[in-house]
Design a protein around this motif. Structure first.
Motif, PDB file in Angstrom:
ATOM      1  N   ARG A  10      16.998 -21.056  -5.242  1.00  0.00           N
ATOM      2  CA  ARG A  10      16.067 -20.103  -5.872  1.00  0.00           C
ATOM      3  C   ARG A  10      14.645 -20.655  -5.853  1.00  0.00           C
ATOM      4  O   ARG A  10      13.690 -19.938  -5.599  1.00  0.00           O
ATOM      5  N   ASP A  11      14.521 -21.939  -6.122  1.00  0.00           N
ATOM      6  CA  ASP A  11      13.185 -22.545  -6.144  1.00  0.00           C
ATOM      7  C   ASP A  11      12.554 -22.535  -4.766  1.00  0.00           C
ATOM      8  O   ASP A  11      11.341 -22.343  -4.614  1.00  0.00           O
ATOM      9  N   ALA A  12      13.371 -22.769  -3.738  1.00  0.00           N
ATOM     10  CA  ALA A  12      12.834 -22.857  -2.372  1.00  0.00           C
ATOM     11  C   ALA A  12      12.644 -21.485  -1.735  1.00  0.00           C
ATOM     12  O   ALA A  12      11.891 -21.340  -0.766  1.00  0.00           O
ATOM     13  N   PHE A  13      13.315 -20.478  -2.267  1.00  0.00           N
ATOM     14  CA  PHE A  13      13.351 -19.158  -1.626  1.00  0.00           C
ATOM     15  C   PHE A  13      11.963 -18.549  -1.366  1.00  0.00           C
ATOM     16  O   PHE A  13      11.729 -18.011  -0.274  1.00  0.00           O
ATOM     17  N   PRO A  14      11.009 -18.622  -2.317  1.00  0.00           N
ATOM     18  CA  PRO A  14       9.719 -17.950  -2.088  1.00  0.00           C
ATOM     19  C   PRO A  14       8.973 -18.444  -0.861  1.00  0.00           C
ATOM     20  O   PRO A  14       8.117 -17.731  -0.328  1.00  0.00           O
ATOM     21  N   THR A  15       9.298 -19.632  -0.366  1.00  0.00           N
ATOM     22  CA  THR A  15       8.581 -20.150   0.800  1.00  0.00           C
ATOM     23  C   THR A  15       9.117 -19.568   2.109  1.00  0.00           C
ATOM     24  O   THR A  15       8.548 -19.816   3.171  1.00  0.00           O
ATOM     25  N   THR A  16      10.213 -18.820   2.057  1.00  0.00           N
ATOM     26  CA  THR A  16      10.862 -18.399   3.301  1.00  0.00           C
ATOM     27  C   THR A  16      10.295 -17.112   3.886  1.00  0.00           C
ATOM     28  O   THR A  16      10.422 -16.859   5.069  1.00  0.00           O
ATOM     29  N   GLY A  17       9.761 -16.233   3.033  1.00  0.00           N
ATOM     30  CA  GLY A  17       9.327 -14.922   3.520  1.00  0.00           C
ATOM     31  C   GLY A  17      10.493 -13.965   3.666  1.00  0.00           C
ATOM     32  O   GLY A  17      10.330 -12.844   4.161  1.00  0.00           O
ATOM     33  N   ALA A  18      11.692 -14.400   3.249  1.00  0.00           N
ATOM     34  CA  ALA A  18      12.870 -13.529   3.338  1.00  0.00           C
ATOM     35  C   ALA A  18      12.731 -12.375   2.347  1.00  0.00           C
ATOM     36  O   ALA A  18      11.932 -12.433   1.404  1.00  0.00           O
ATOM     37  N   GLY A  19      13.541 -11.321   2.605  1.00  0.00           N
ATOM     38  CA  GLY A  19      13.358 -10.086   1.848  1.00  0.00           C
ATOM     39  C   GLY A  19      13.878 -10.125   0.421  1.00  0.00           C
ATOM     40  O   GLY A  19      13.279  -9.573  -0.488  1.00  0.00           O
ATOM     41  N   GLY A  20      15.005 -10.745   0.171  1.00  0.00           N
ATOM     42  CA  GLY A  20      15.584 -10.710  -1.174  1.00  0.00           C
ATOM     43  C   GLY A  20      16.683 -11.741  -1.295  1.00  0.00           C
ATOM     44  O   GLY A  20      17.348 -12.060  -0.311  1.00  0.00           O
ATOM     45  N   LEU A  21      16.836 -12.264  -2.489  1.00  0.00           N
ATOM     46  CA  LEU A  21      17.883 -13.263  -2.737  1.00  0.00           C
ATOM     47  C   LEU A  21      18.871 -12.676  -3.737  1.00  0.00           C
ATOM     48  O   LEU A  21      18.488 -12.267  -4.830  1.00  0.00           O
ATOM     49  N   HIS A  22      20.128 -12.617  -3.336  1.00  0.00           N
ATOM     50  CA  HIS A  22      21.183 -12.113  -4.211  1.00  0.00           C
ATOM     51  C   HIS A  22      22.153 -13.260  -4.396  1.00  0.00           C
ATOM     52  O   HIS A  22      22.582 -13.868  -3.418  1.00  0.00           O
ATOM     53  N   PHE A  23      22.494 -13.554  -5.628  1.00  0.00           N
ATOM     54  CA  PHE A  23      23.386 -14.706  -5.800  1.00  0.00           C
ATOM     55  C   PHE A  23      24.363 -14.470  -6.938  1.00  0.00           C
ATOM     56  O   PHE A  23      24.162 -13.626  -7.805  1.00  0.00           O
ATOM     57  N   GLU A  24      25.441 -15.217  -6.901  1.00  0.00           N
ATOM     58  CA  GLU A  24      26.428 -15.183  -7.976  1.00  0.00           C
ATOM     59  C   GLU A  24      26.843 -16.612  -8.258  1.00  0.00           C
ATOM     60  O   GLU A  24      27.095 -17.393  -7.351  1.00  0.00           O
ATOM     61  N   ARG A  25      26.888 -16.926  -9.562  1.00  0.00           N
ATOM     62  CA  ARG A  25      27.346 -18.259  -9.962  1.00  0.00           C
ATOM     63  C   ARG A  25      28.834 -18.200 -10.211  1.00  0.00           C
ATOM     64  O   ARG A  25      29.338 -17.184 -10.641  1.00  0.00           O
ATOM     65  N   PHE A  26      29.520 -19.301 -10.028  1.00  0.00           N
ATOM     66  CA  PHE A  26      30.888 -19.328 -10.502  1.00  0.00           C
ATOM     67  C   PHE A  26      31.030 -20.265 -11.689  1.00  0.00           C
ATOM     68  O   PHE A  26      32.087 -20.740 -12.012  1.00  0.00           O
ATOM     69  N   ALA A  27      29.928 -20.520 -12.375  1.00  0.00           N
ATOM     70  CA  ALA A  27      29.954 -21.252 -13.641  1.00  0.00           C
ATOM     71  C   ALA A  27      28.783 -20.749 -14.464  1.00  0.00           C
ATOM     72  O   ALA A  27      27.892 -20.073 -13.936  1.00  0.00           O
ATOM     73  N   ALA A  28      28.785 -21.048 -15.751  1.00  0.00           N
ATOM     74  CA  ALA A  28      27.692 -20.595 -16.601  1.00  0.00           C
ATOM     75  C   ALA A  28      26.381 -21.206 -16.131  1.00  0.00           C
ATOM     76  O   ALA A  28      26.343 -22.358 -15.692  1.00  0.00           O
TER      77      ALA A  28
END
Ligand code: FES
Length: 384
Positions: A273-291
């Motif tokens: 998530r922290d690195a994502f803004p540097t990519t220029g990618a369109g959107g980040l969707h994620f799911e955790r498997f822990a709290a």
């Protein structure tokens, strides 16, 4: 989609209201005060004016009340299979043999385990198969006991109650996609990859873990990677041969406009998530498997009933984790504020609500996995 459904409902209810208006026409002509006074009776006249409005309001209120939907299922285990080190897959069918509810990639099931624990698992089989659900579970030696219970007690023939499927990690087909799976995080990602491959989409998969022996479904992923047009789309990288990946390495296939779907351990999610803004990618969707780790929390107190003990909740812990330590039977499932399993009634105290309002249902409830006291040092009294 729910808006469309509601609109349909409104149209039908509107018809009923219009039918009622016919009756209202009669009411709007109240009888005269007496045989000698032809003026309309004022009370009946007032009633005639407000009744259609009150009827309309009551119908509107009924329409808006959420209708509870029973999504519980009786399932029976049909197969338990070792998929990797410490990972088993389980297949279920409906106990009465009926077709199972449909689902889309990213959906999960809530399973009620024989001990009474409720846990969530992503569906990782074929959405087109309405006879079988498949999940996979990694055994966590230091977990809360749910995965151990599954590994040690569920065998073919075991019957369980389940709820769902529900989808909090929906995959939207179309456009370029980068899928990233960390270990058992492959479970929601695998059906997405299959759907993308079947649709001829532009996709990549990075699958990472400690070693190949710990990664489930490598055979299925190899088969997808061997499909025509899928050459070079799958990268399996393991810590023992490639080193621990950096977020930049994981995101290297995320070109401009690409949608990234990621499931993995919380520290890796935070790093990506922290690195994502540097990519220029369109959107980040994620799911955790822990709290998710508690960040920016402040300490507060939890009182168990009006005369019950008071538990301090430190800044870096959730009310759920503190309560579950005292009362291991405390119910929870997603630990992310969307399933409602941990919902408890509040008797006193001001809550800073977090999580889904639908899961909370009313402001007098609290989702203890994500909500805290509104002020530092505040006290929440729960009806437990
Ligand atoms: S455990 Fe799911 S909302 Fe709290």
């Amino acid at each position: 989609m729910s808006t469309e459904t509601e609109t349909g409902t409104e149209t039908r209810t509107g018809s009923r209201t219009r039918t009622g208006a016919g009756t209202g026409d009669d009411l709007r002509t109240p009888p005269p005060r007496s045989a000698t006074d032809p003026r309309p009776d004022p009370i009946l006249a007032l009633l005639a004016r407000v009744t259609p409005f009150l009827l309309w309001q009551s119908a509107r209120r009924k329409r808006r009340e959420p209708r509870p939907v029973d999504r519980s299922l009786r399932l029976v285990v049909t197969e338990v299979r070792q998929e990797a080190e410490d990972v088993v897959s389980l297949r279920f069918t409906a106990a009465d043999g009926s077709p199972l509810p449909g689902w889309h990639p990213g959906s999960h099931l809530d399973l009620d385990l024989p001990s009474g624990r409720r846990r969530q698992y992503s569906l990782c089989g074929d959405p087109a198969d309405r006879t079988t659900y498949r999940i996979a579970v990694r055994r966590l030696a230091h977990g809360d006991g749910g995965s151990r219970e599954i590994h040690e007690t569920l065998t073919p023939g075991t019957e369980l109650r389940a709820h769902g499927p529900r989808n909090a990690f929906a995959y939207a087909p179309g456009g370029a996609c980068l899928f990233i799976a960390g270990g058992i995080g492959i479970t929601p990602i695998l059906p997405m990859v299959r759907a993308a491959a079947a649709a001829g989409a532009d996709w990549r998969l990075v699958y990472t873990g400690r070693s190949r022996a710990t990664l489930p479904f490598l055979d299925e992923i190899d088969a997808i990677g061997a499909m025509a047009g899928a050459s070079g789309r799958v990268t399996v990288r393991t810590d023992d041969t490639d080193g621990i990946p950096t977020p930049e390495q994981l995101l290297s296939g995320a070109g401009r406009g690409t949608s990234v779907y990621f499931c993995g351990p919380p520290p890796l999610i935070t790093a990506v998530r922290d690195a994502f803004p540097t990519t220029g990618a369109g959107g980040l969707h994620f799911e955790r498997f822990a709290a998710a780790p508690v960040v920016d929390g402040t300490p507060f107190e939890l009182q168990l009933g009006p005369d019950g003990p008071v538990l301090p909740v430190p800044a870096d812990r959730s009310a759920l984790s503190v309560l579950a330590e005292q009362r291991p039977e405390t119910g929870y499932s997603c630990r992310q504020g969307f399933c409602g399993t941990c919902r408890l009634p509040v008797l006193a105290g001001e809550v800073a609500h977090a999580g889904s309002p639908t899961a909370r249902r009313t402001d007098t409830n609290m989702l203890i996995c994500v909500s805290r006291a509104a002020s530092e040092g505040g006290r929440i009294t729960l009806d437990v």
